[in-house]
Design a protein around this motif. Structure first.
Motif, PDB file in Angstrom:
ATOM      1  N   UNK A  14       8.783  -4.193  16.026  1.00 31.77           N
ATOM      2  CA  UNK A  14       7.911  -4.406  14.588  1.00 31.77           C
ATOM      3  C   UNK A  14       6.886  -3.504  14.649  1.00 31.77           C
ATOM      4  N   UNK A  15       6.627  -2.666  15.431  1.00 36.22           N
ATOM      5  CA  UNK A  15       5.390  -1.899  15.839  1.00 36.22           C
ATOM      6  C   UNK A  15       5.083  -0.808  14.757  1.00 36.22           C
ATOM      7  N   UNK A  16       6.099  -0.126  14.346  1.00 38.63           N
ATOM      8  CA  UNK A  16       6.068   1.112  13.584  1.00 38.63           C
ATOM      9  C   UNK A  16       5.766   0.676  12.189  1.00 38.63           C
ATOM     10  N   UNK A  17       6.509  -0.407  11.781  1.00 40.81           N
ATOM     11  CA  UNK A  17       6.541  -0.983  10.452  1.00 40.81           C
ATOM     12  C   UNK A  17       5.168  -1.784  10.480  1.00 40.81           C
ATOM     13  N   UNK A  18       4.578  -2.338  11.318  1.00 42.51           N
ATOM     14  CA  UNK A  18       3.450  -2.831  11.218  1.00 42.51           C
ATOM     15  C   UNK A  18       2.117  -1.875  10.888  1.00 42.51           C
ATOM     16  N   UNK A  19       2.299  -0.886  11.894  1.00 42.95           N
ATOM     17  CA  UNK A  19       1.182   0.172  11.849  1.00 42.95           C
ATOM     18  C   UNK A  19       1.101   0.714  10.261  1.00 42.95           C
ATOM     19  N   UNK A  20       2.512   1.107   9.942  1.00 47.21           N
ATOM     20  CA  UNK A  20       2.445   1.702   8.554  1.00 47.21           C
ATOM     21  C   UNK A  20       1.970   0.896   7.552  1.00 47.21           C
ATOM     22  N   UNK A  21       2.304  -0.328   7.509  1.00 40.79           N
ATOM     23  CA  UNK A  21       1.800  -1.348   6.531  1.00 40.79           C
ATOM     24  C   UNK A  21       0.056  -1.628   6.838  1.00 40.79           C
ATOM     25  N   UNK A  22      -0.280  -1.501   7.843  1.00 41.99           N
ATOM     26  CA  UNK A  22      -1.714  -1.439   8.217  1.00 41.99           C
ATOM     27  C   UNK A  22      -2.571  -0.544   7.660  1.00 41.99           C
ATOM     28  N   UNK A  23      -2.081   0.792   7.823  1.00 40.62           N
ATOM     29  CA  UNK A  23      -2.374   2.159   7.690  1.00 40.62           C
ATOM     30  C   UNK A  23      -2.830   2.228   6.080  1.00 40.62           C
ATOM     31  N   UNK A  24      -1.628   1.727   5.270  1.00 38.55           N
ATOM     32  CA  UNK A  24      -1.529   1.822   3.893  1.00 38.55           C
ATOM     33  C   UNK A  24      -2.634   0.651   3.454  1.00 38.55           C
ATOM     34  N   UNK A  25      -2.912  -0.193   3.975  1.00 43.60           N
ATOM     35  CA  UNK A  25      -3.849  -1.214   3.537  1.00 43.60           C
ATOM     36  C   UNK A  25      -5.226  -0.587   3.714  1.00 43.60           C
ATOM     37  N   UNK A  26      -5.498  -0.471   5.078  1.00 46.30           N
ATOM     38  CA  UNK A  26      -7.064   0.019   5.235  1.00 46.30           C
ATOM     39  C   UNK A  26      -7.403   1.319   4.671  1.00 46.30           C
ATOM     40  N   UNK A  27      -6.417   2.137   4.286  1.00 45.15           N
ATOM     41  CA  UNK A  27      -6.744   3.440   3.637  1.00 45.15           C
ATOM     42  C   UNK A  27      -7.692   3.432   2.271  1.00 45.15           C
ATOM     43  N   UNK A  28      -7.662   2.058   1.841  1.00 46.67           N
ATOM     44  CA  UNK A  28      -8.370   1.872   0.515  1.00 46.67           C
ATOM     45  C   UNK A  28      -9.759   1.261   0.715  1.00 46.67           C
ATOM     46  N   UNK A  29      -9.989   0.972   2.119  1.00 43.96           N
ATOM     47  CA  UNK A  29     -11.113   0.127   2.451  1.00 43.96           C
ATOM     48  C   UNK A  29     -12.503   1.012   2.185  1.00 43.96           C
ATOM     49  N   UNK A  30     -12.581   2.347   2.611  1.00 49.24           N
ATOM     50  CA  UNK A  30     -13.647   3.014   2.371  1.00 49.24           C
ATOM     51  C   UNK A  30     -14.319   3.046   1.026  1.00 49.24           C
ATOM     52  N   UNK A  31     -13.456   3.084  -0.042  1.00 49.42           N
ATOM     53  CA  UNK A  31     -13.950   3.031  -1.408  1.00 49.42           C
ATOM     54  C   UNK A  31     -14.164   1.650  -1.878  1.00 49.42           C
ATOM     55  N   UNK A  32     -13.760   0.703  -1.449  1.00 51.29           N
ATOM     56  CA  UNK A  32     -14.034  -0.712  -1.810  1.00 51.29           C
ATOM     57  C   UNK A  32     -14.952  -1.466  -1.146  1.00 51.29           C
ATOM     58  N   UNK A  33     -15.514  -0.853   0.246  1.00 48.41           N
ATOM     59  CA  UNK A  33     -16.509  -1.653   0.945  1.00 48.41           C
ATOM     60  C   UNK A  33     -17.686  -0.909   1.210  1.00 48.41           C
ATOM     61  N   UNK A  34     -18.757  -1.191   0.633  1.00 47.87           N
ATOM     62  CA  UNK A  34     -19.910  -0.268   0.629  1.00 47.87           C
ATOM     63  C   UNK A  34     -20.258  -0.774   2.387  1.00 47.87           C
ATOM     64  N   UNK A  35     -20.917   0.055   2.927  1.00 48.05           N
ATOM     65  CA  UNK A  35     -21.260  -0.225   4.518  1.00 48.05           C
ATOM     66  C   UNK A  35     -20.274   0.117   5.522  1.00 48.05           C
ATOM     67  N   UNK A  36     -18.949   0.236   5.156  1.00 42.58           N
ATOM     68  CA  UNK A  36     -18.173   0.675   6.064  1.00 42.58           C
ATOM     69  C   UNK A  36     -18.260   2.208   6.399  1.00 42.58           C
TER      70      UNK A  36
END
Length: 101
Positions: A14-36
């Motif tokens: 499940x490694x490749x799928x997990x990394x893909x899902x995780x990367x897609x999710x966190x890609x939006x974090x810099x715009x969503x969370x001040x202080x990151x």
């Protein structure tokens, strides 16, 4: 500055799928969370089932906005994450130390 490390131990196959899902999710974090300040996904070269999400935050207030009041003990998860994991996430926090010179 606070460095937050969430380490996942992913189920075999499940490694490749997990990394893909995780990367897609966190890609939006810099715009969503001040202080990151920065973040990255790391995959252990010797064991691809060990995956870390490393994020660097300006301060505890920024971490509260991201992870809630229990940011020191409670990992942030995504829907159905447990289907990928062989065990619970391991969460650690680090402070930086100035290096003289």
């Amino acid at each position: 500055m606070i460095v937050r490390v969430s380490e996942a131990h992913v189920r075999p196959g499940r490694e490749a799928e997990f990394v893909s899902v995780l990367c897609e999710l966190v890609a939006t974090f810099p715009a969503r969370y001040a202080g990151l300040l920065r973040h990255e996904v790391l995959v252990d070269l010797a064991d691809s089932s060990r995956v870390q999400y490393v994020s660097v935050w300006s301060d505890a207030e920024a971490l509260v906005a991201y992870a809630g009041e229990s940011w020191r003990t409670d990992p942030v998860t995504f829907p159905d994450e447990e289907t990928y994991l062989a065990g619970p996430l391991v969460l650690r926090h680090f402070g930086s130390v100035a290096i003289p010179g």
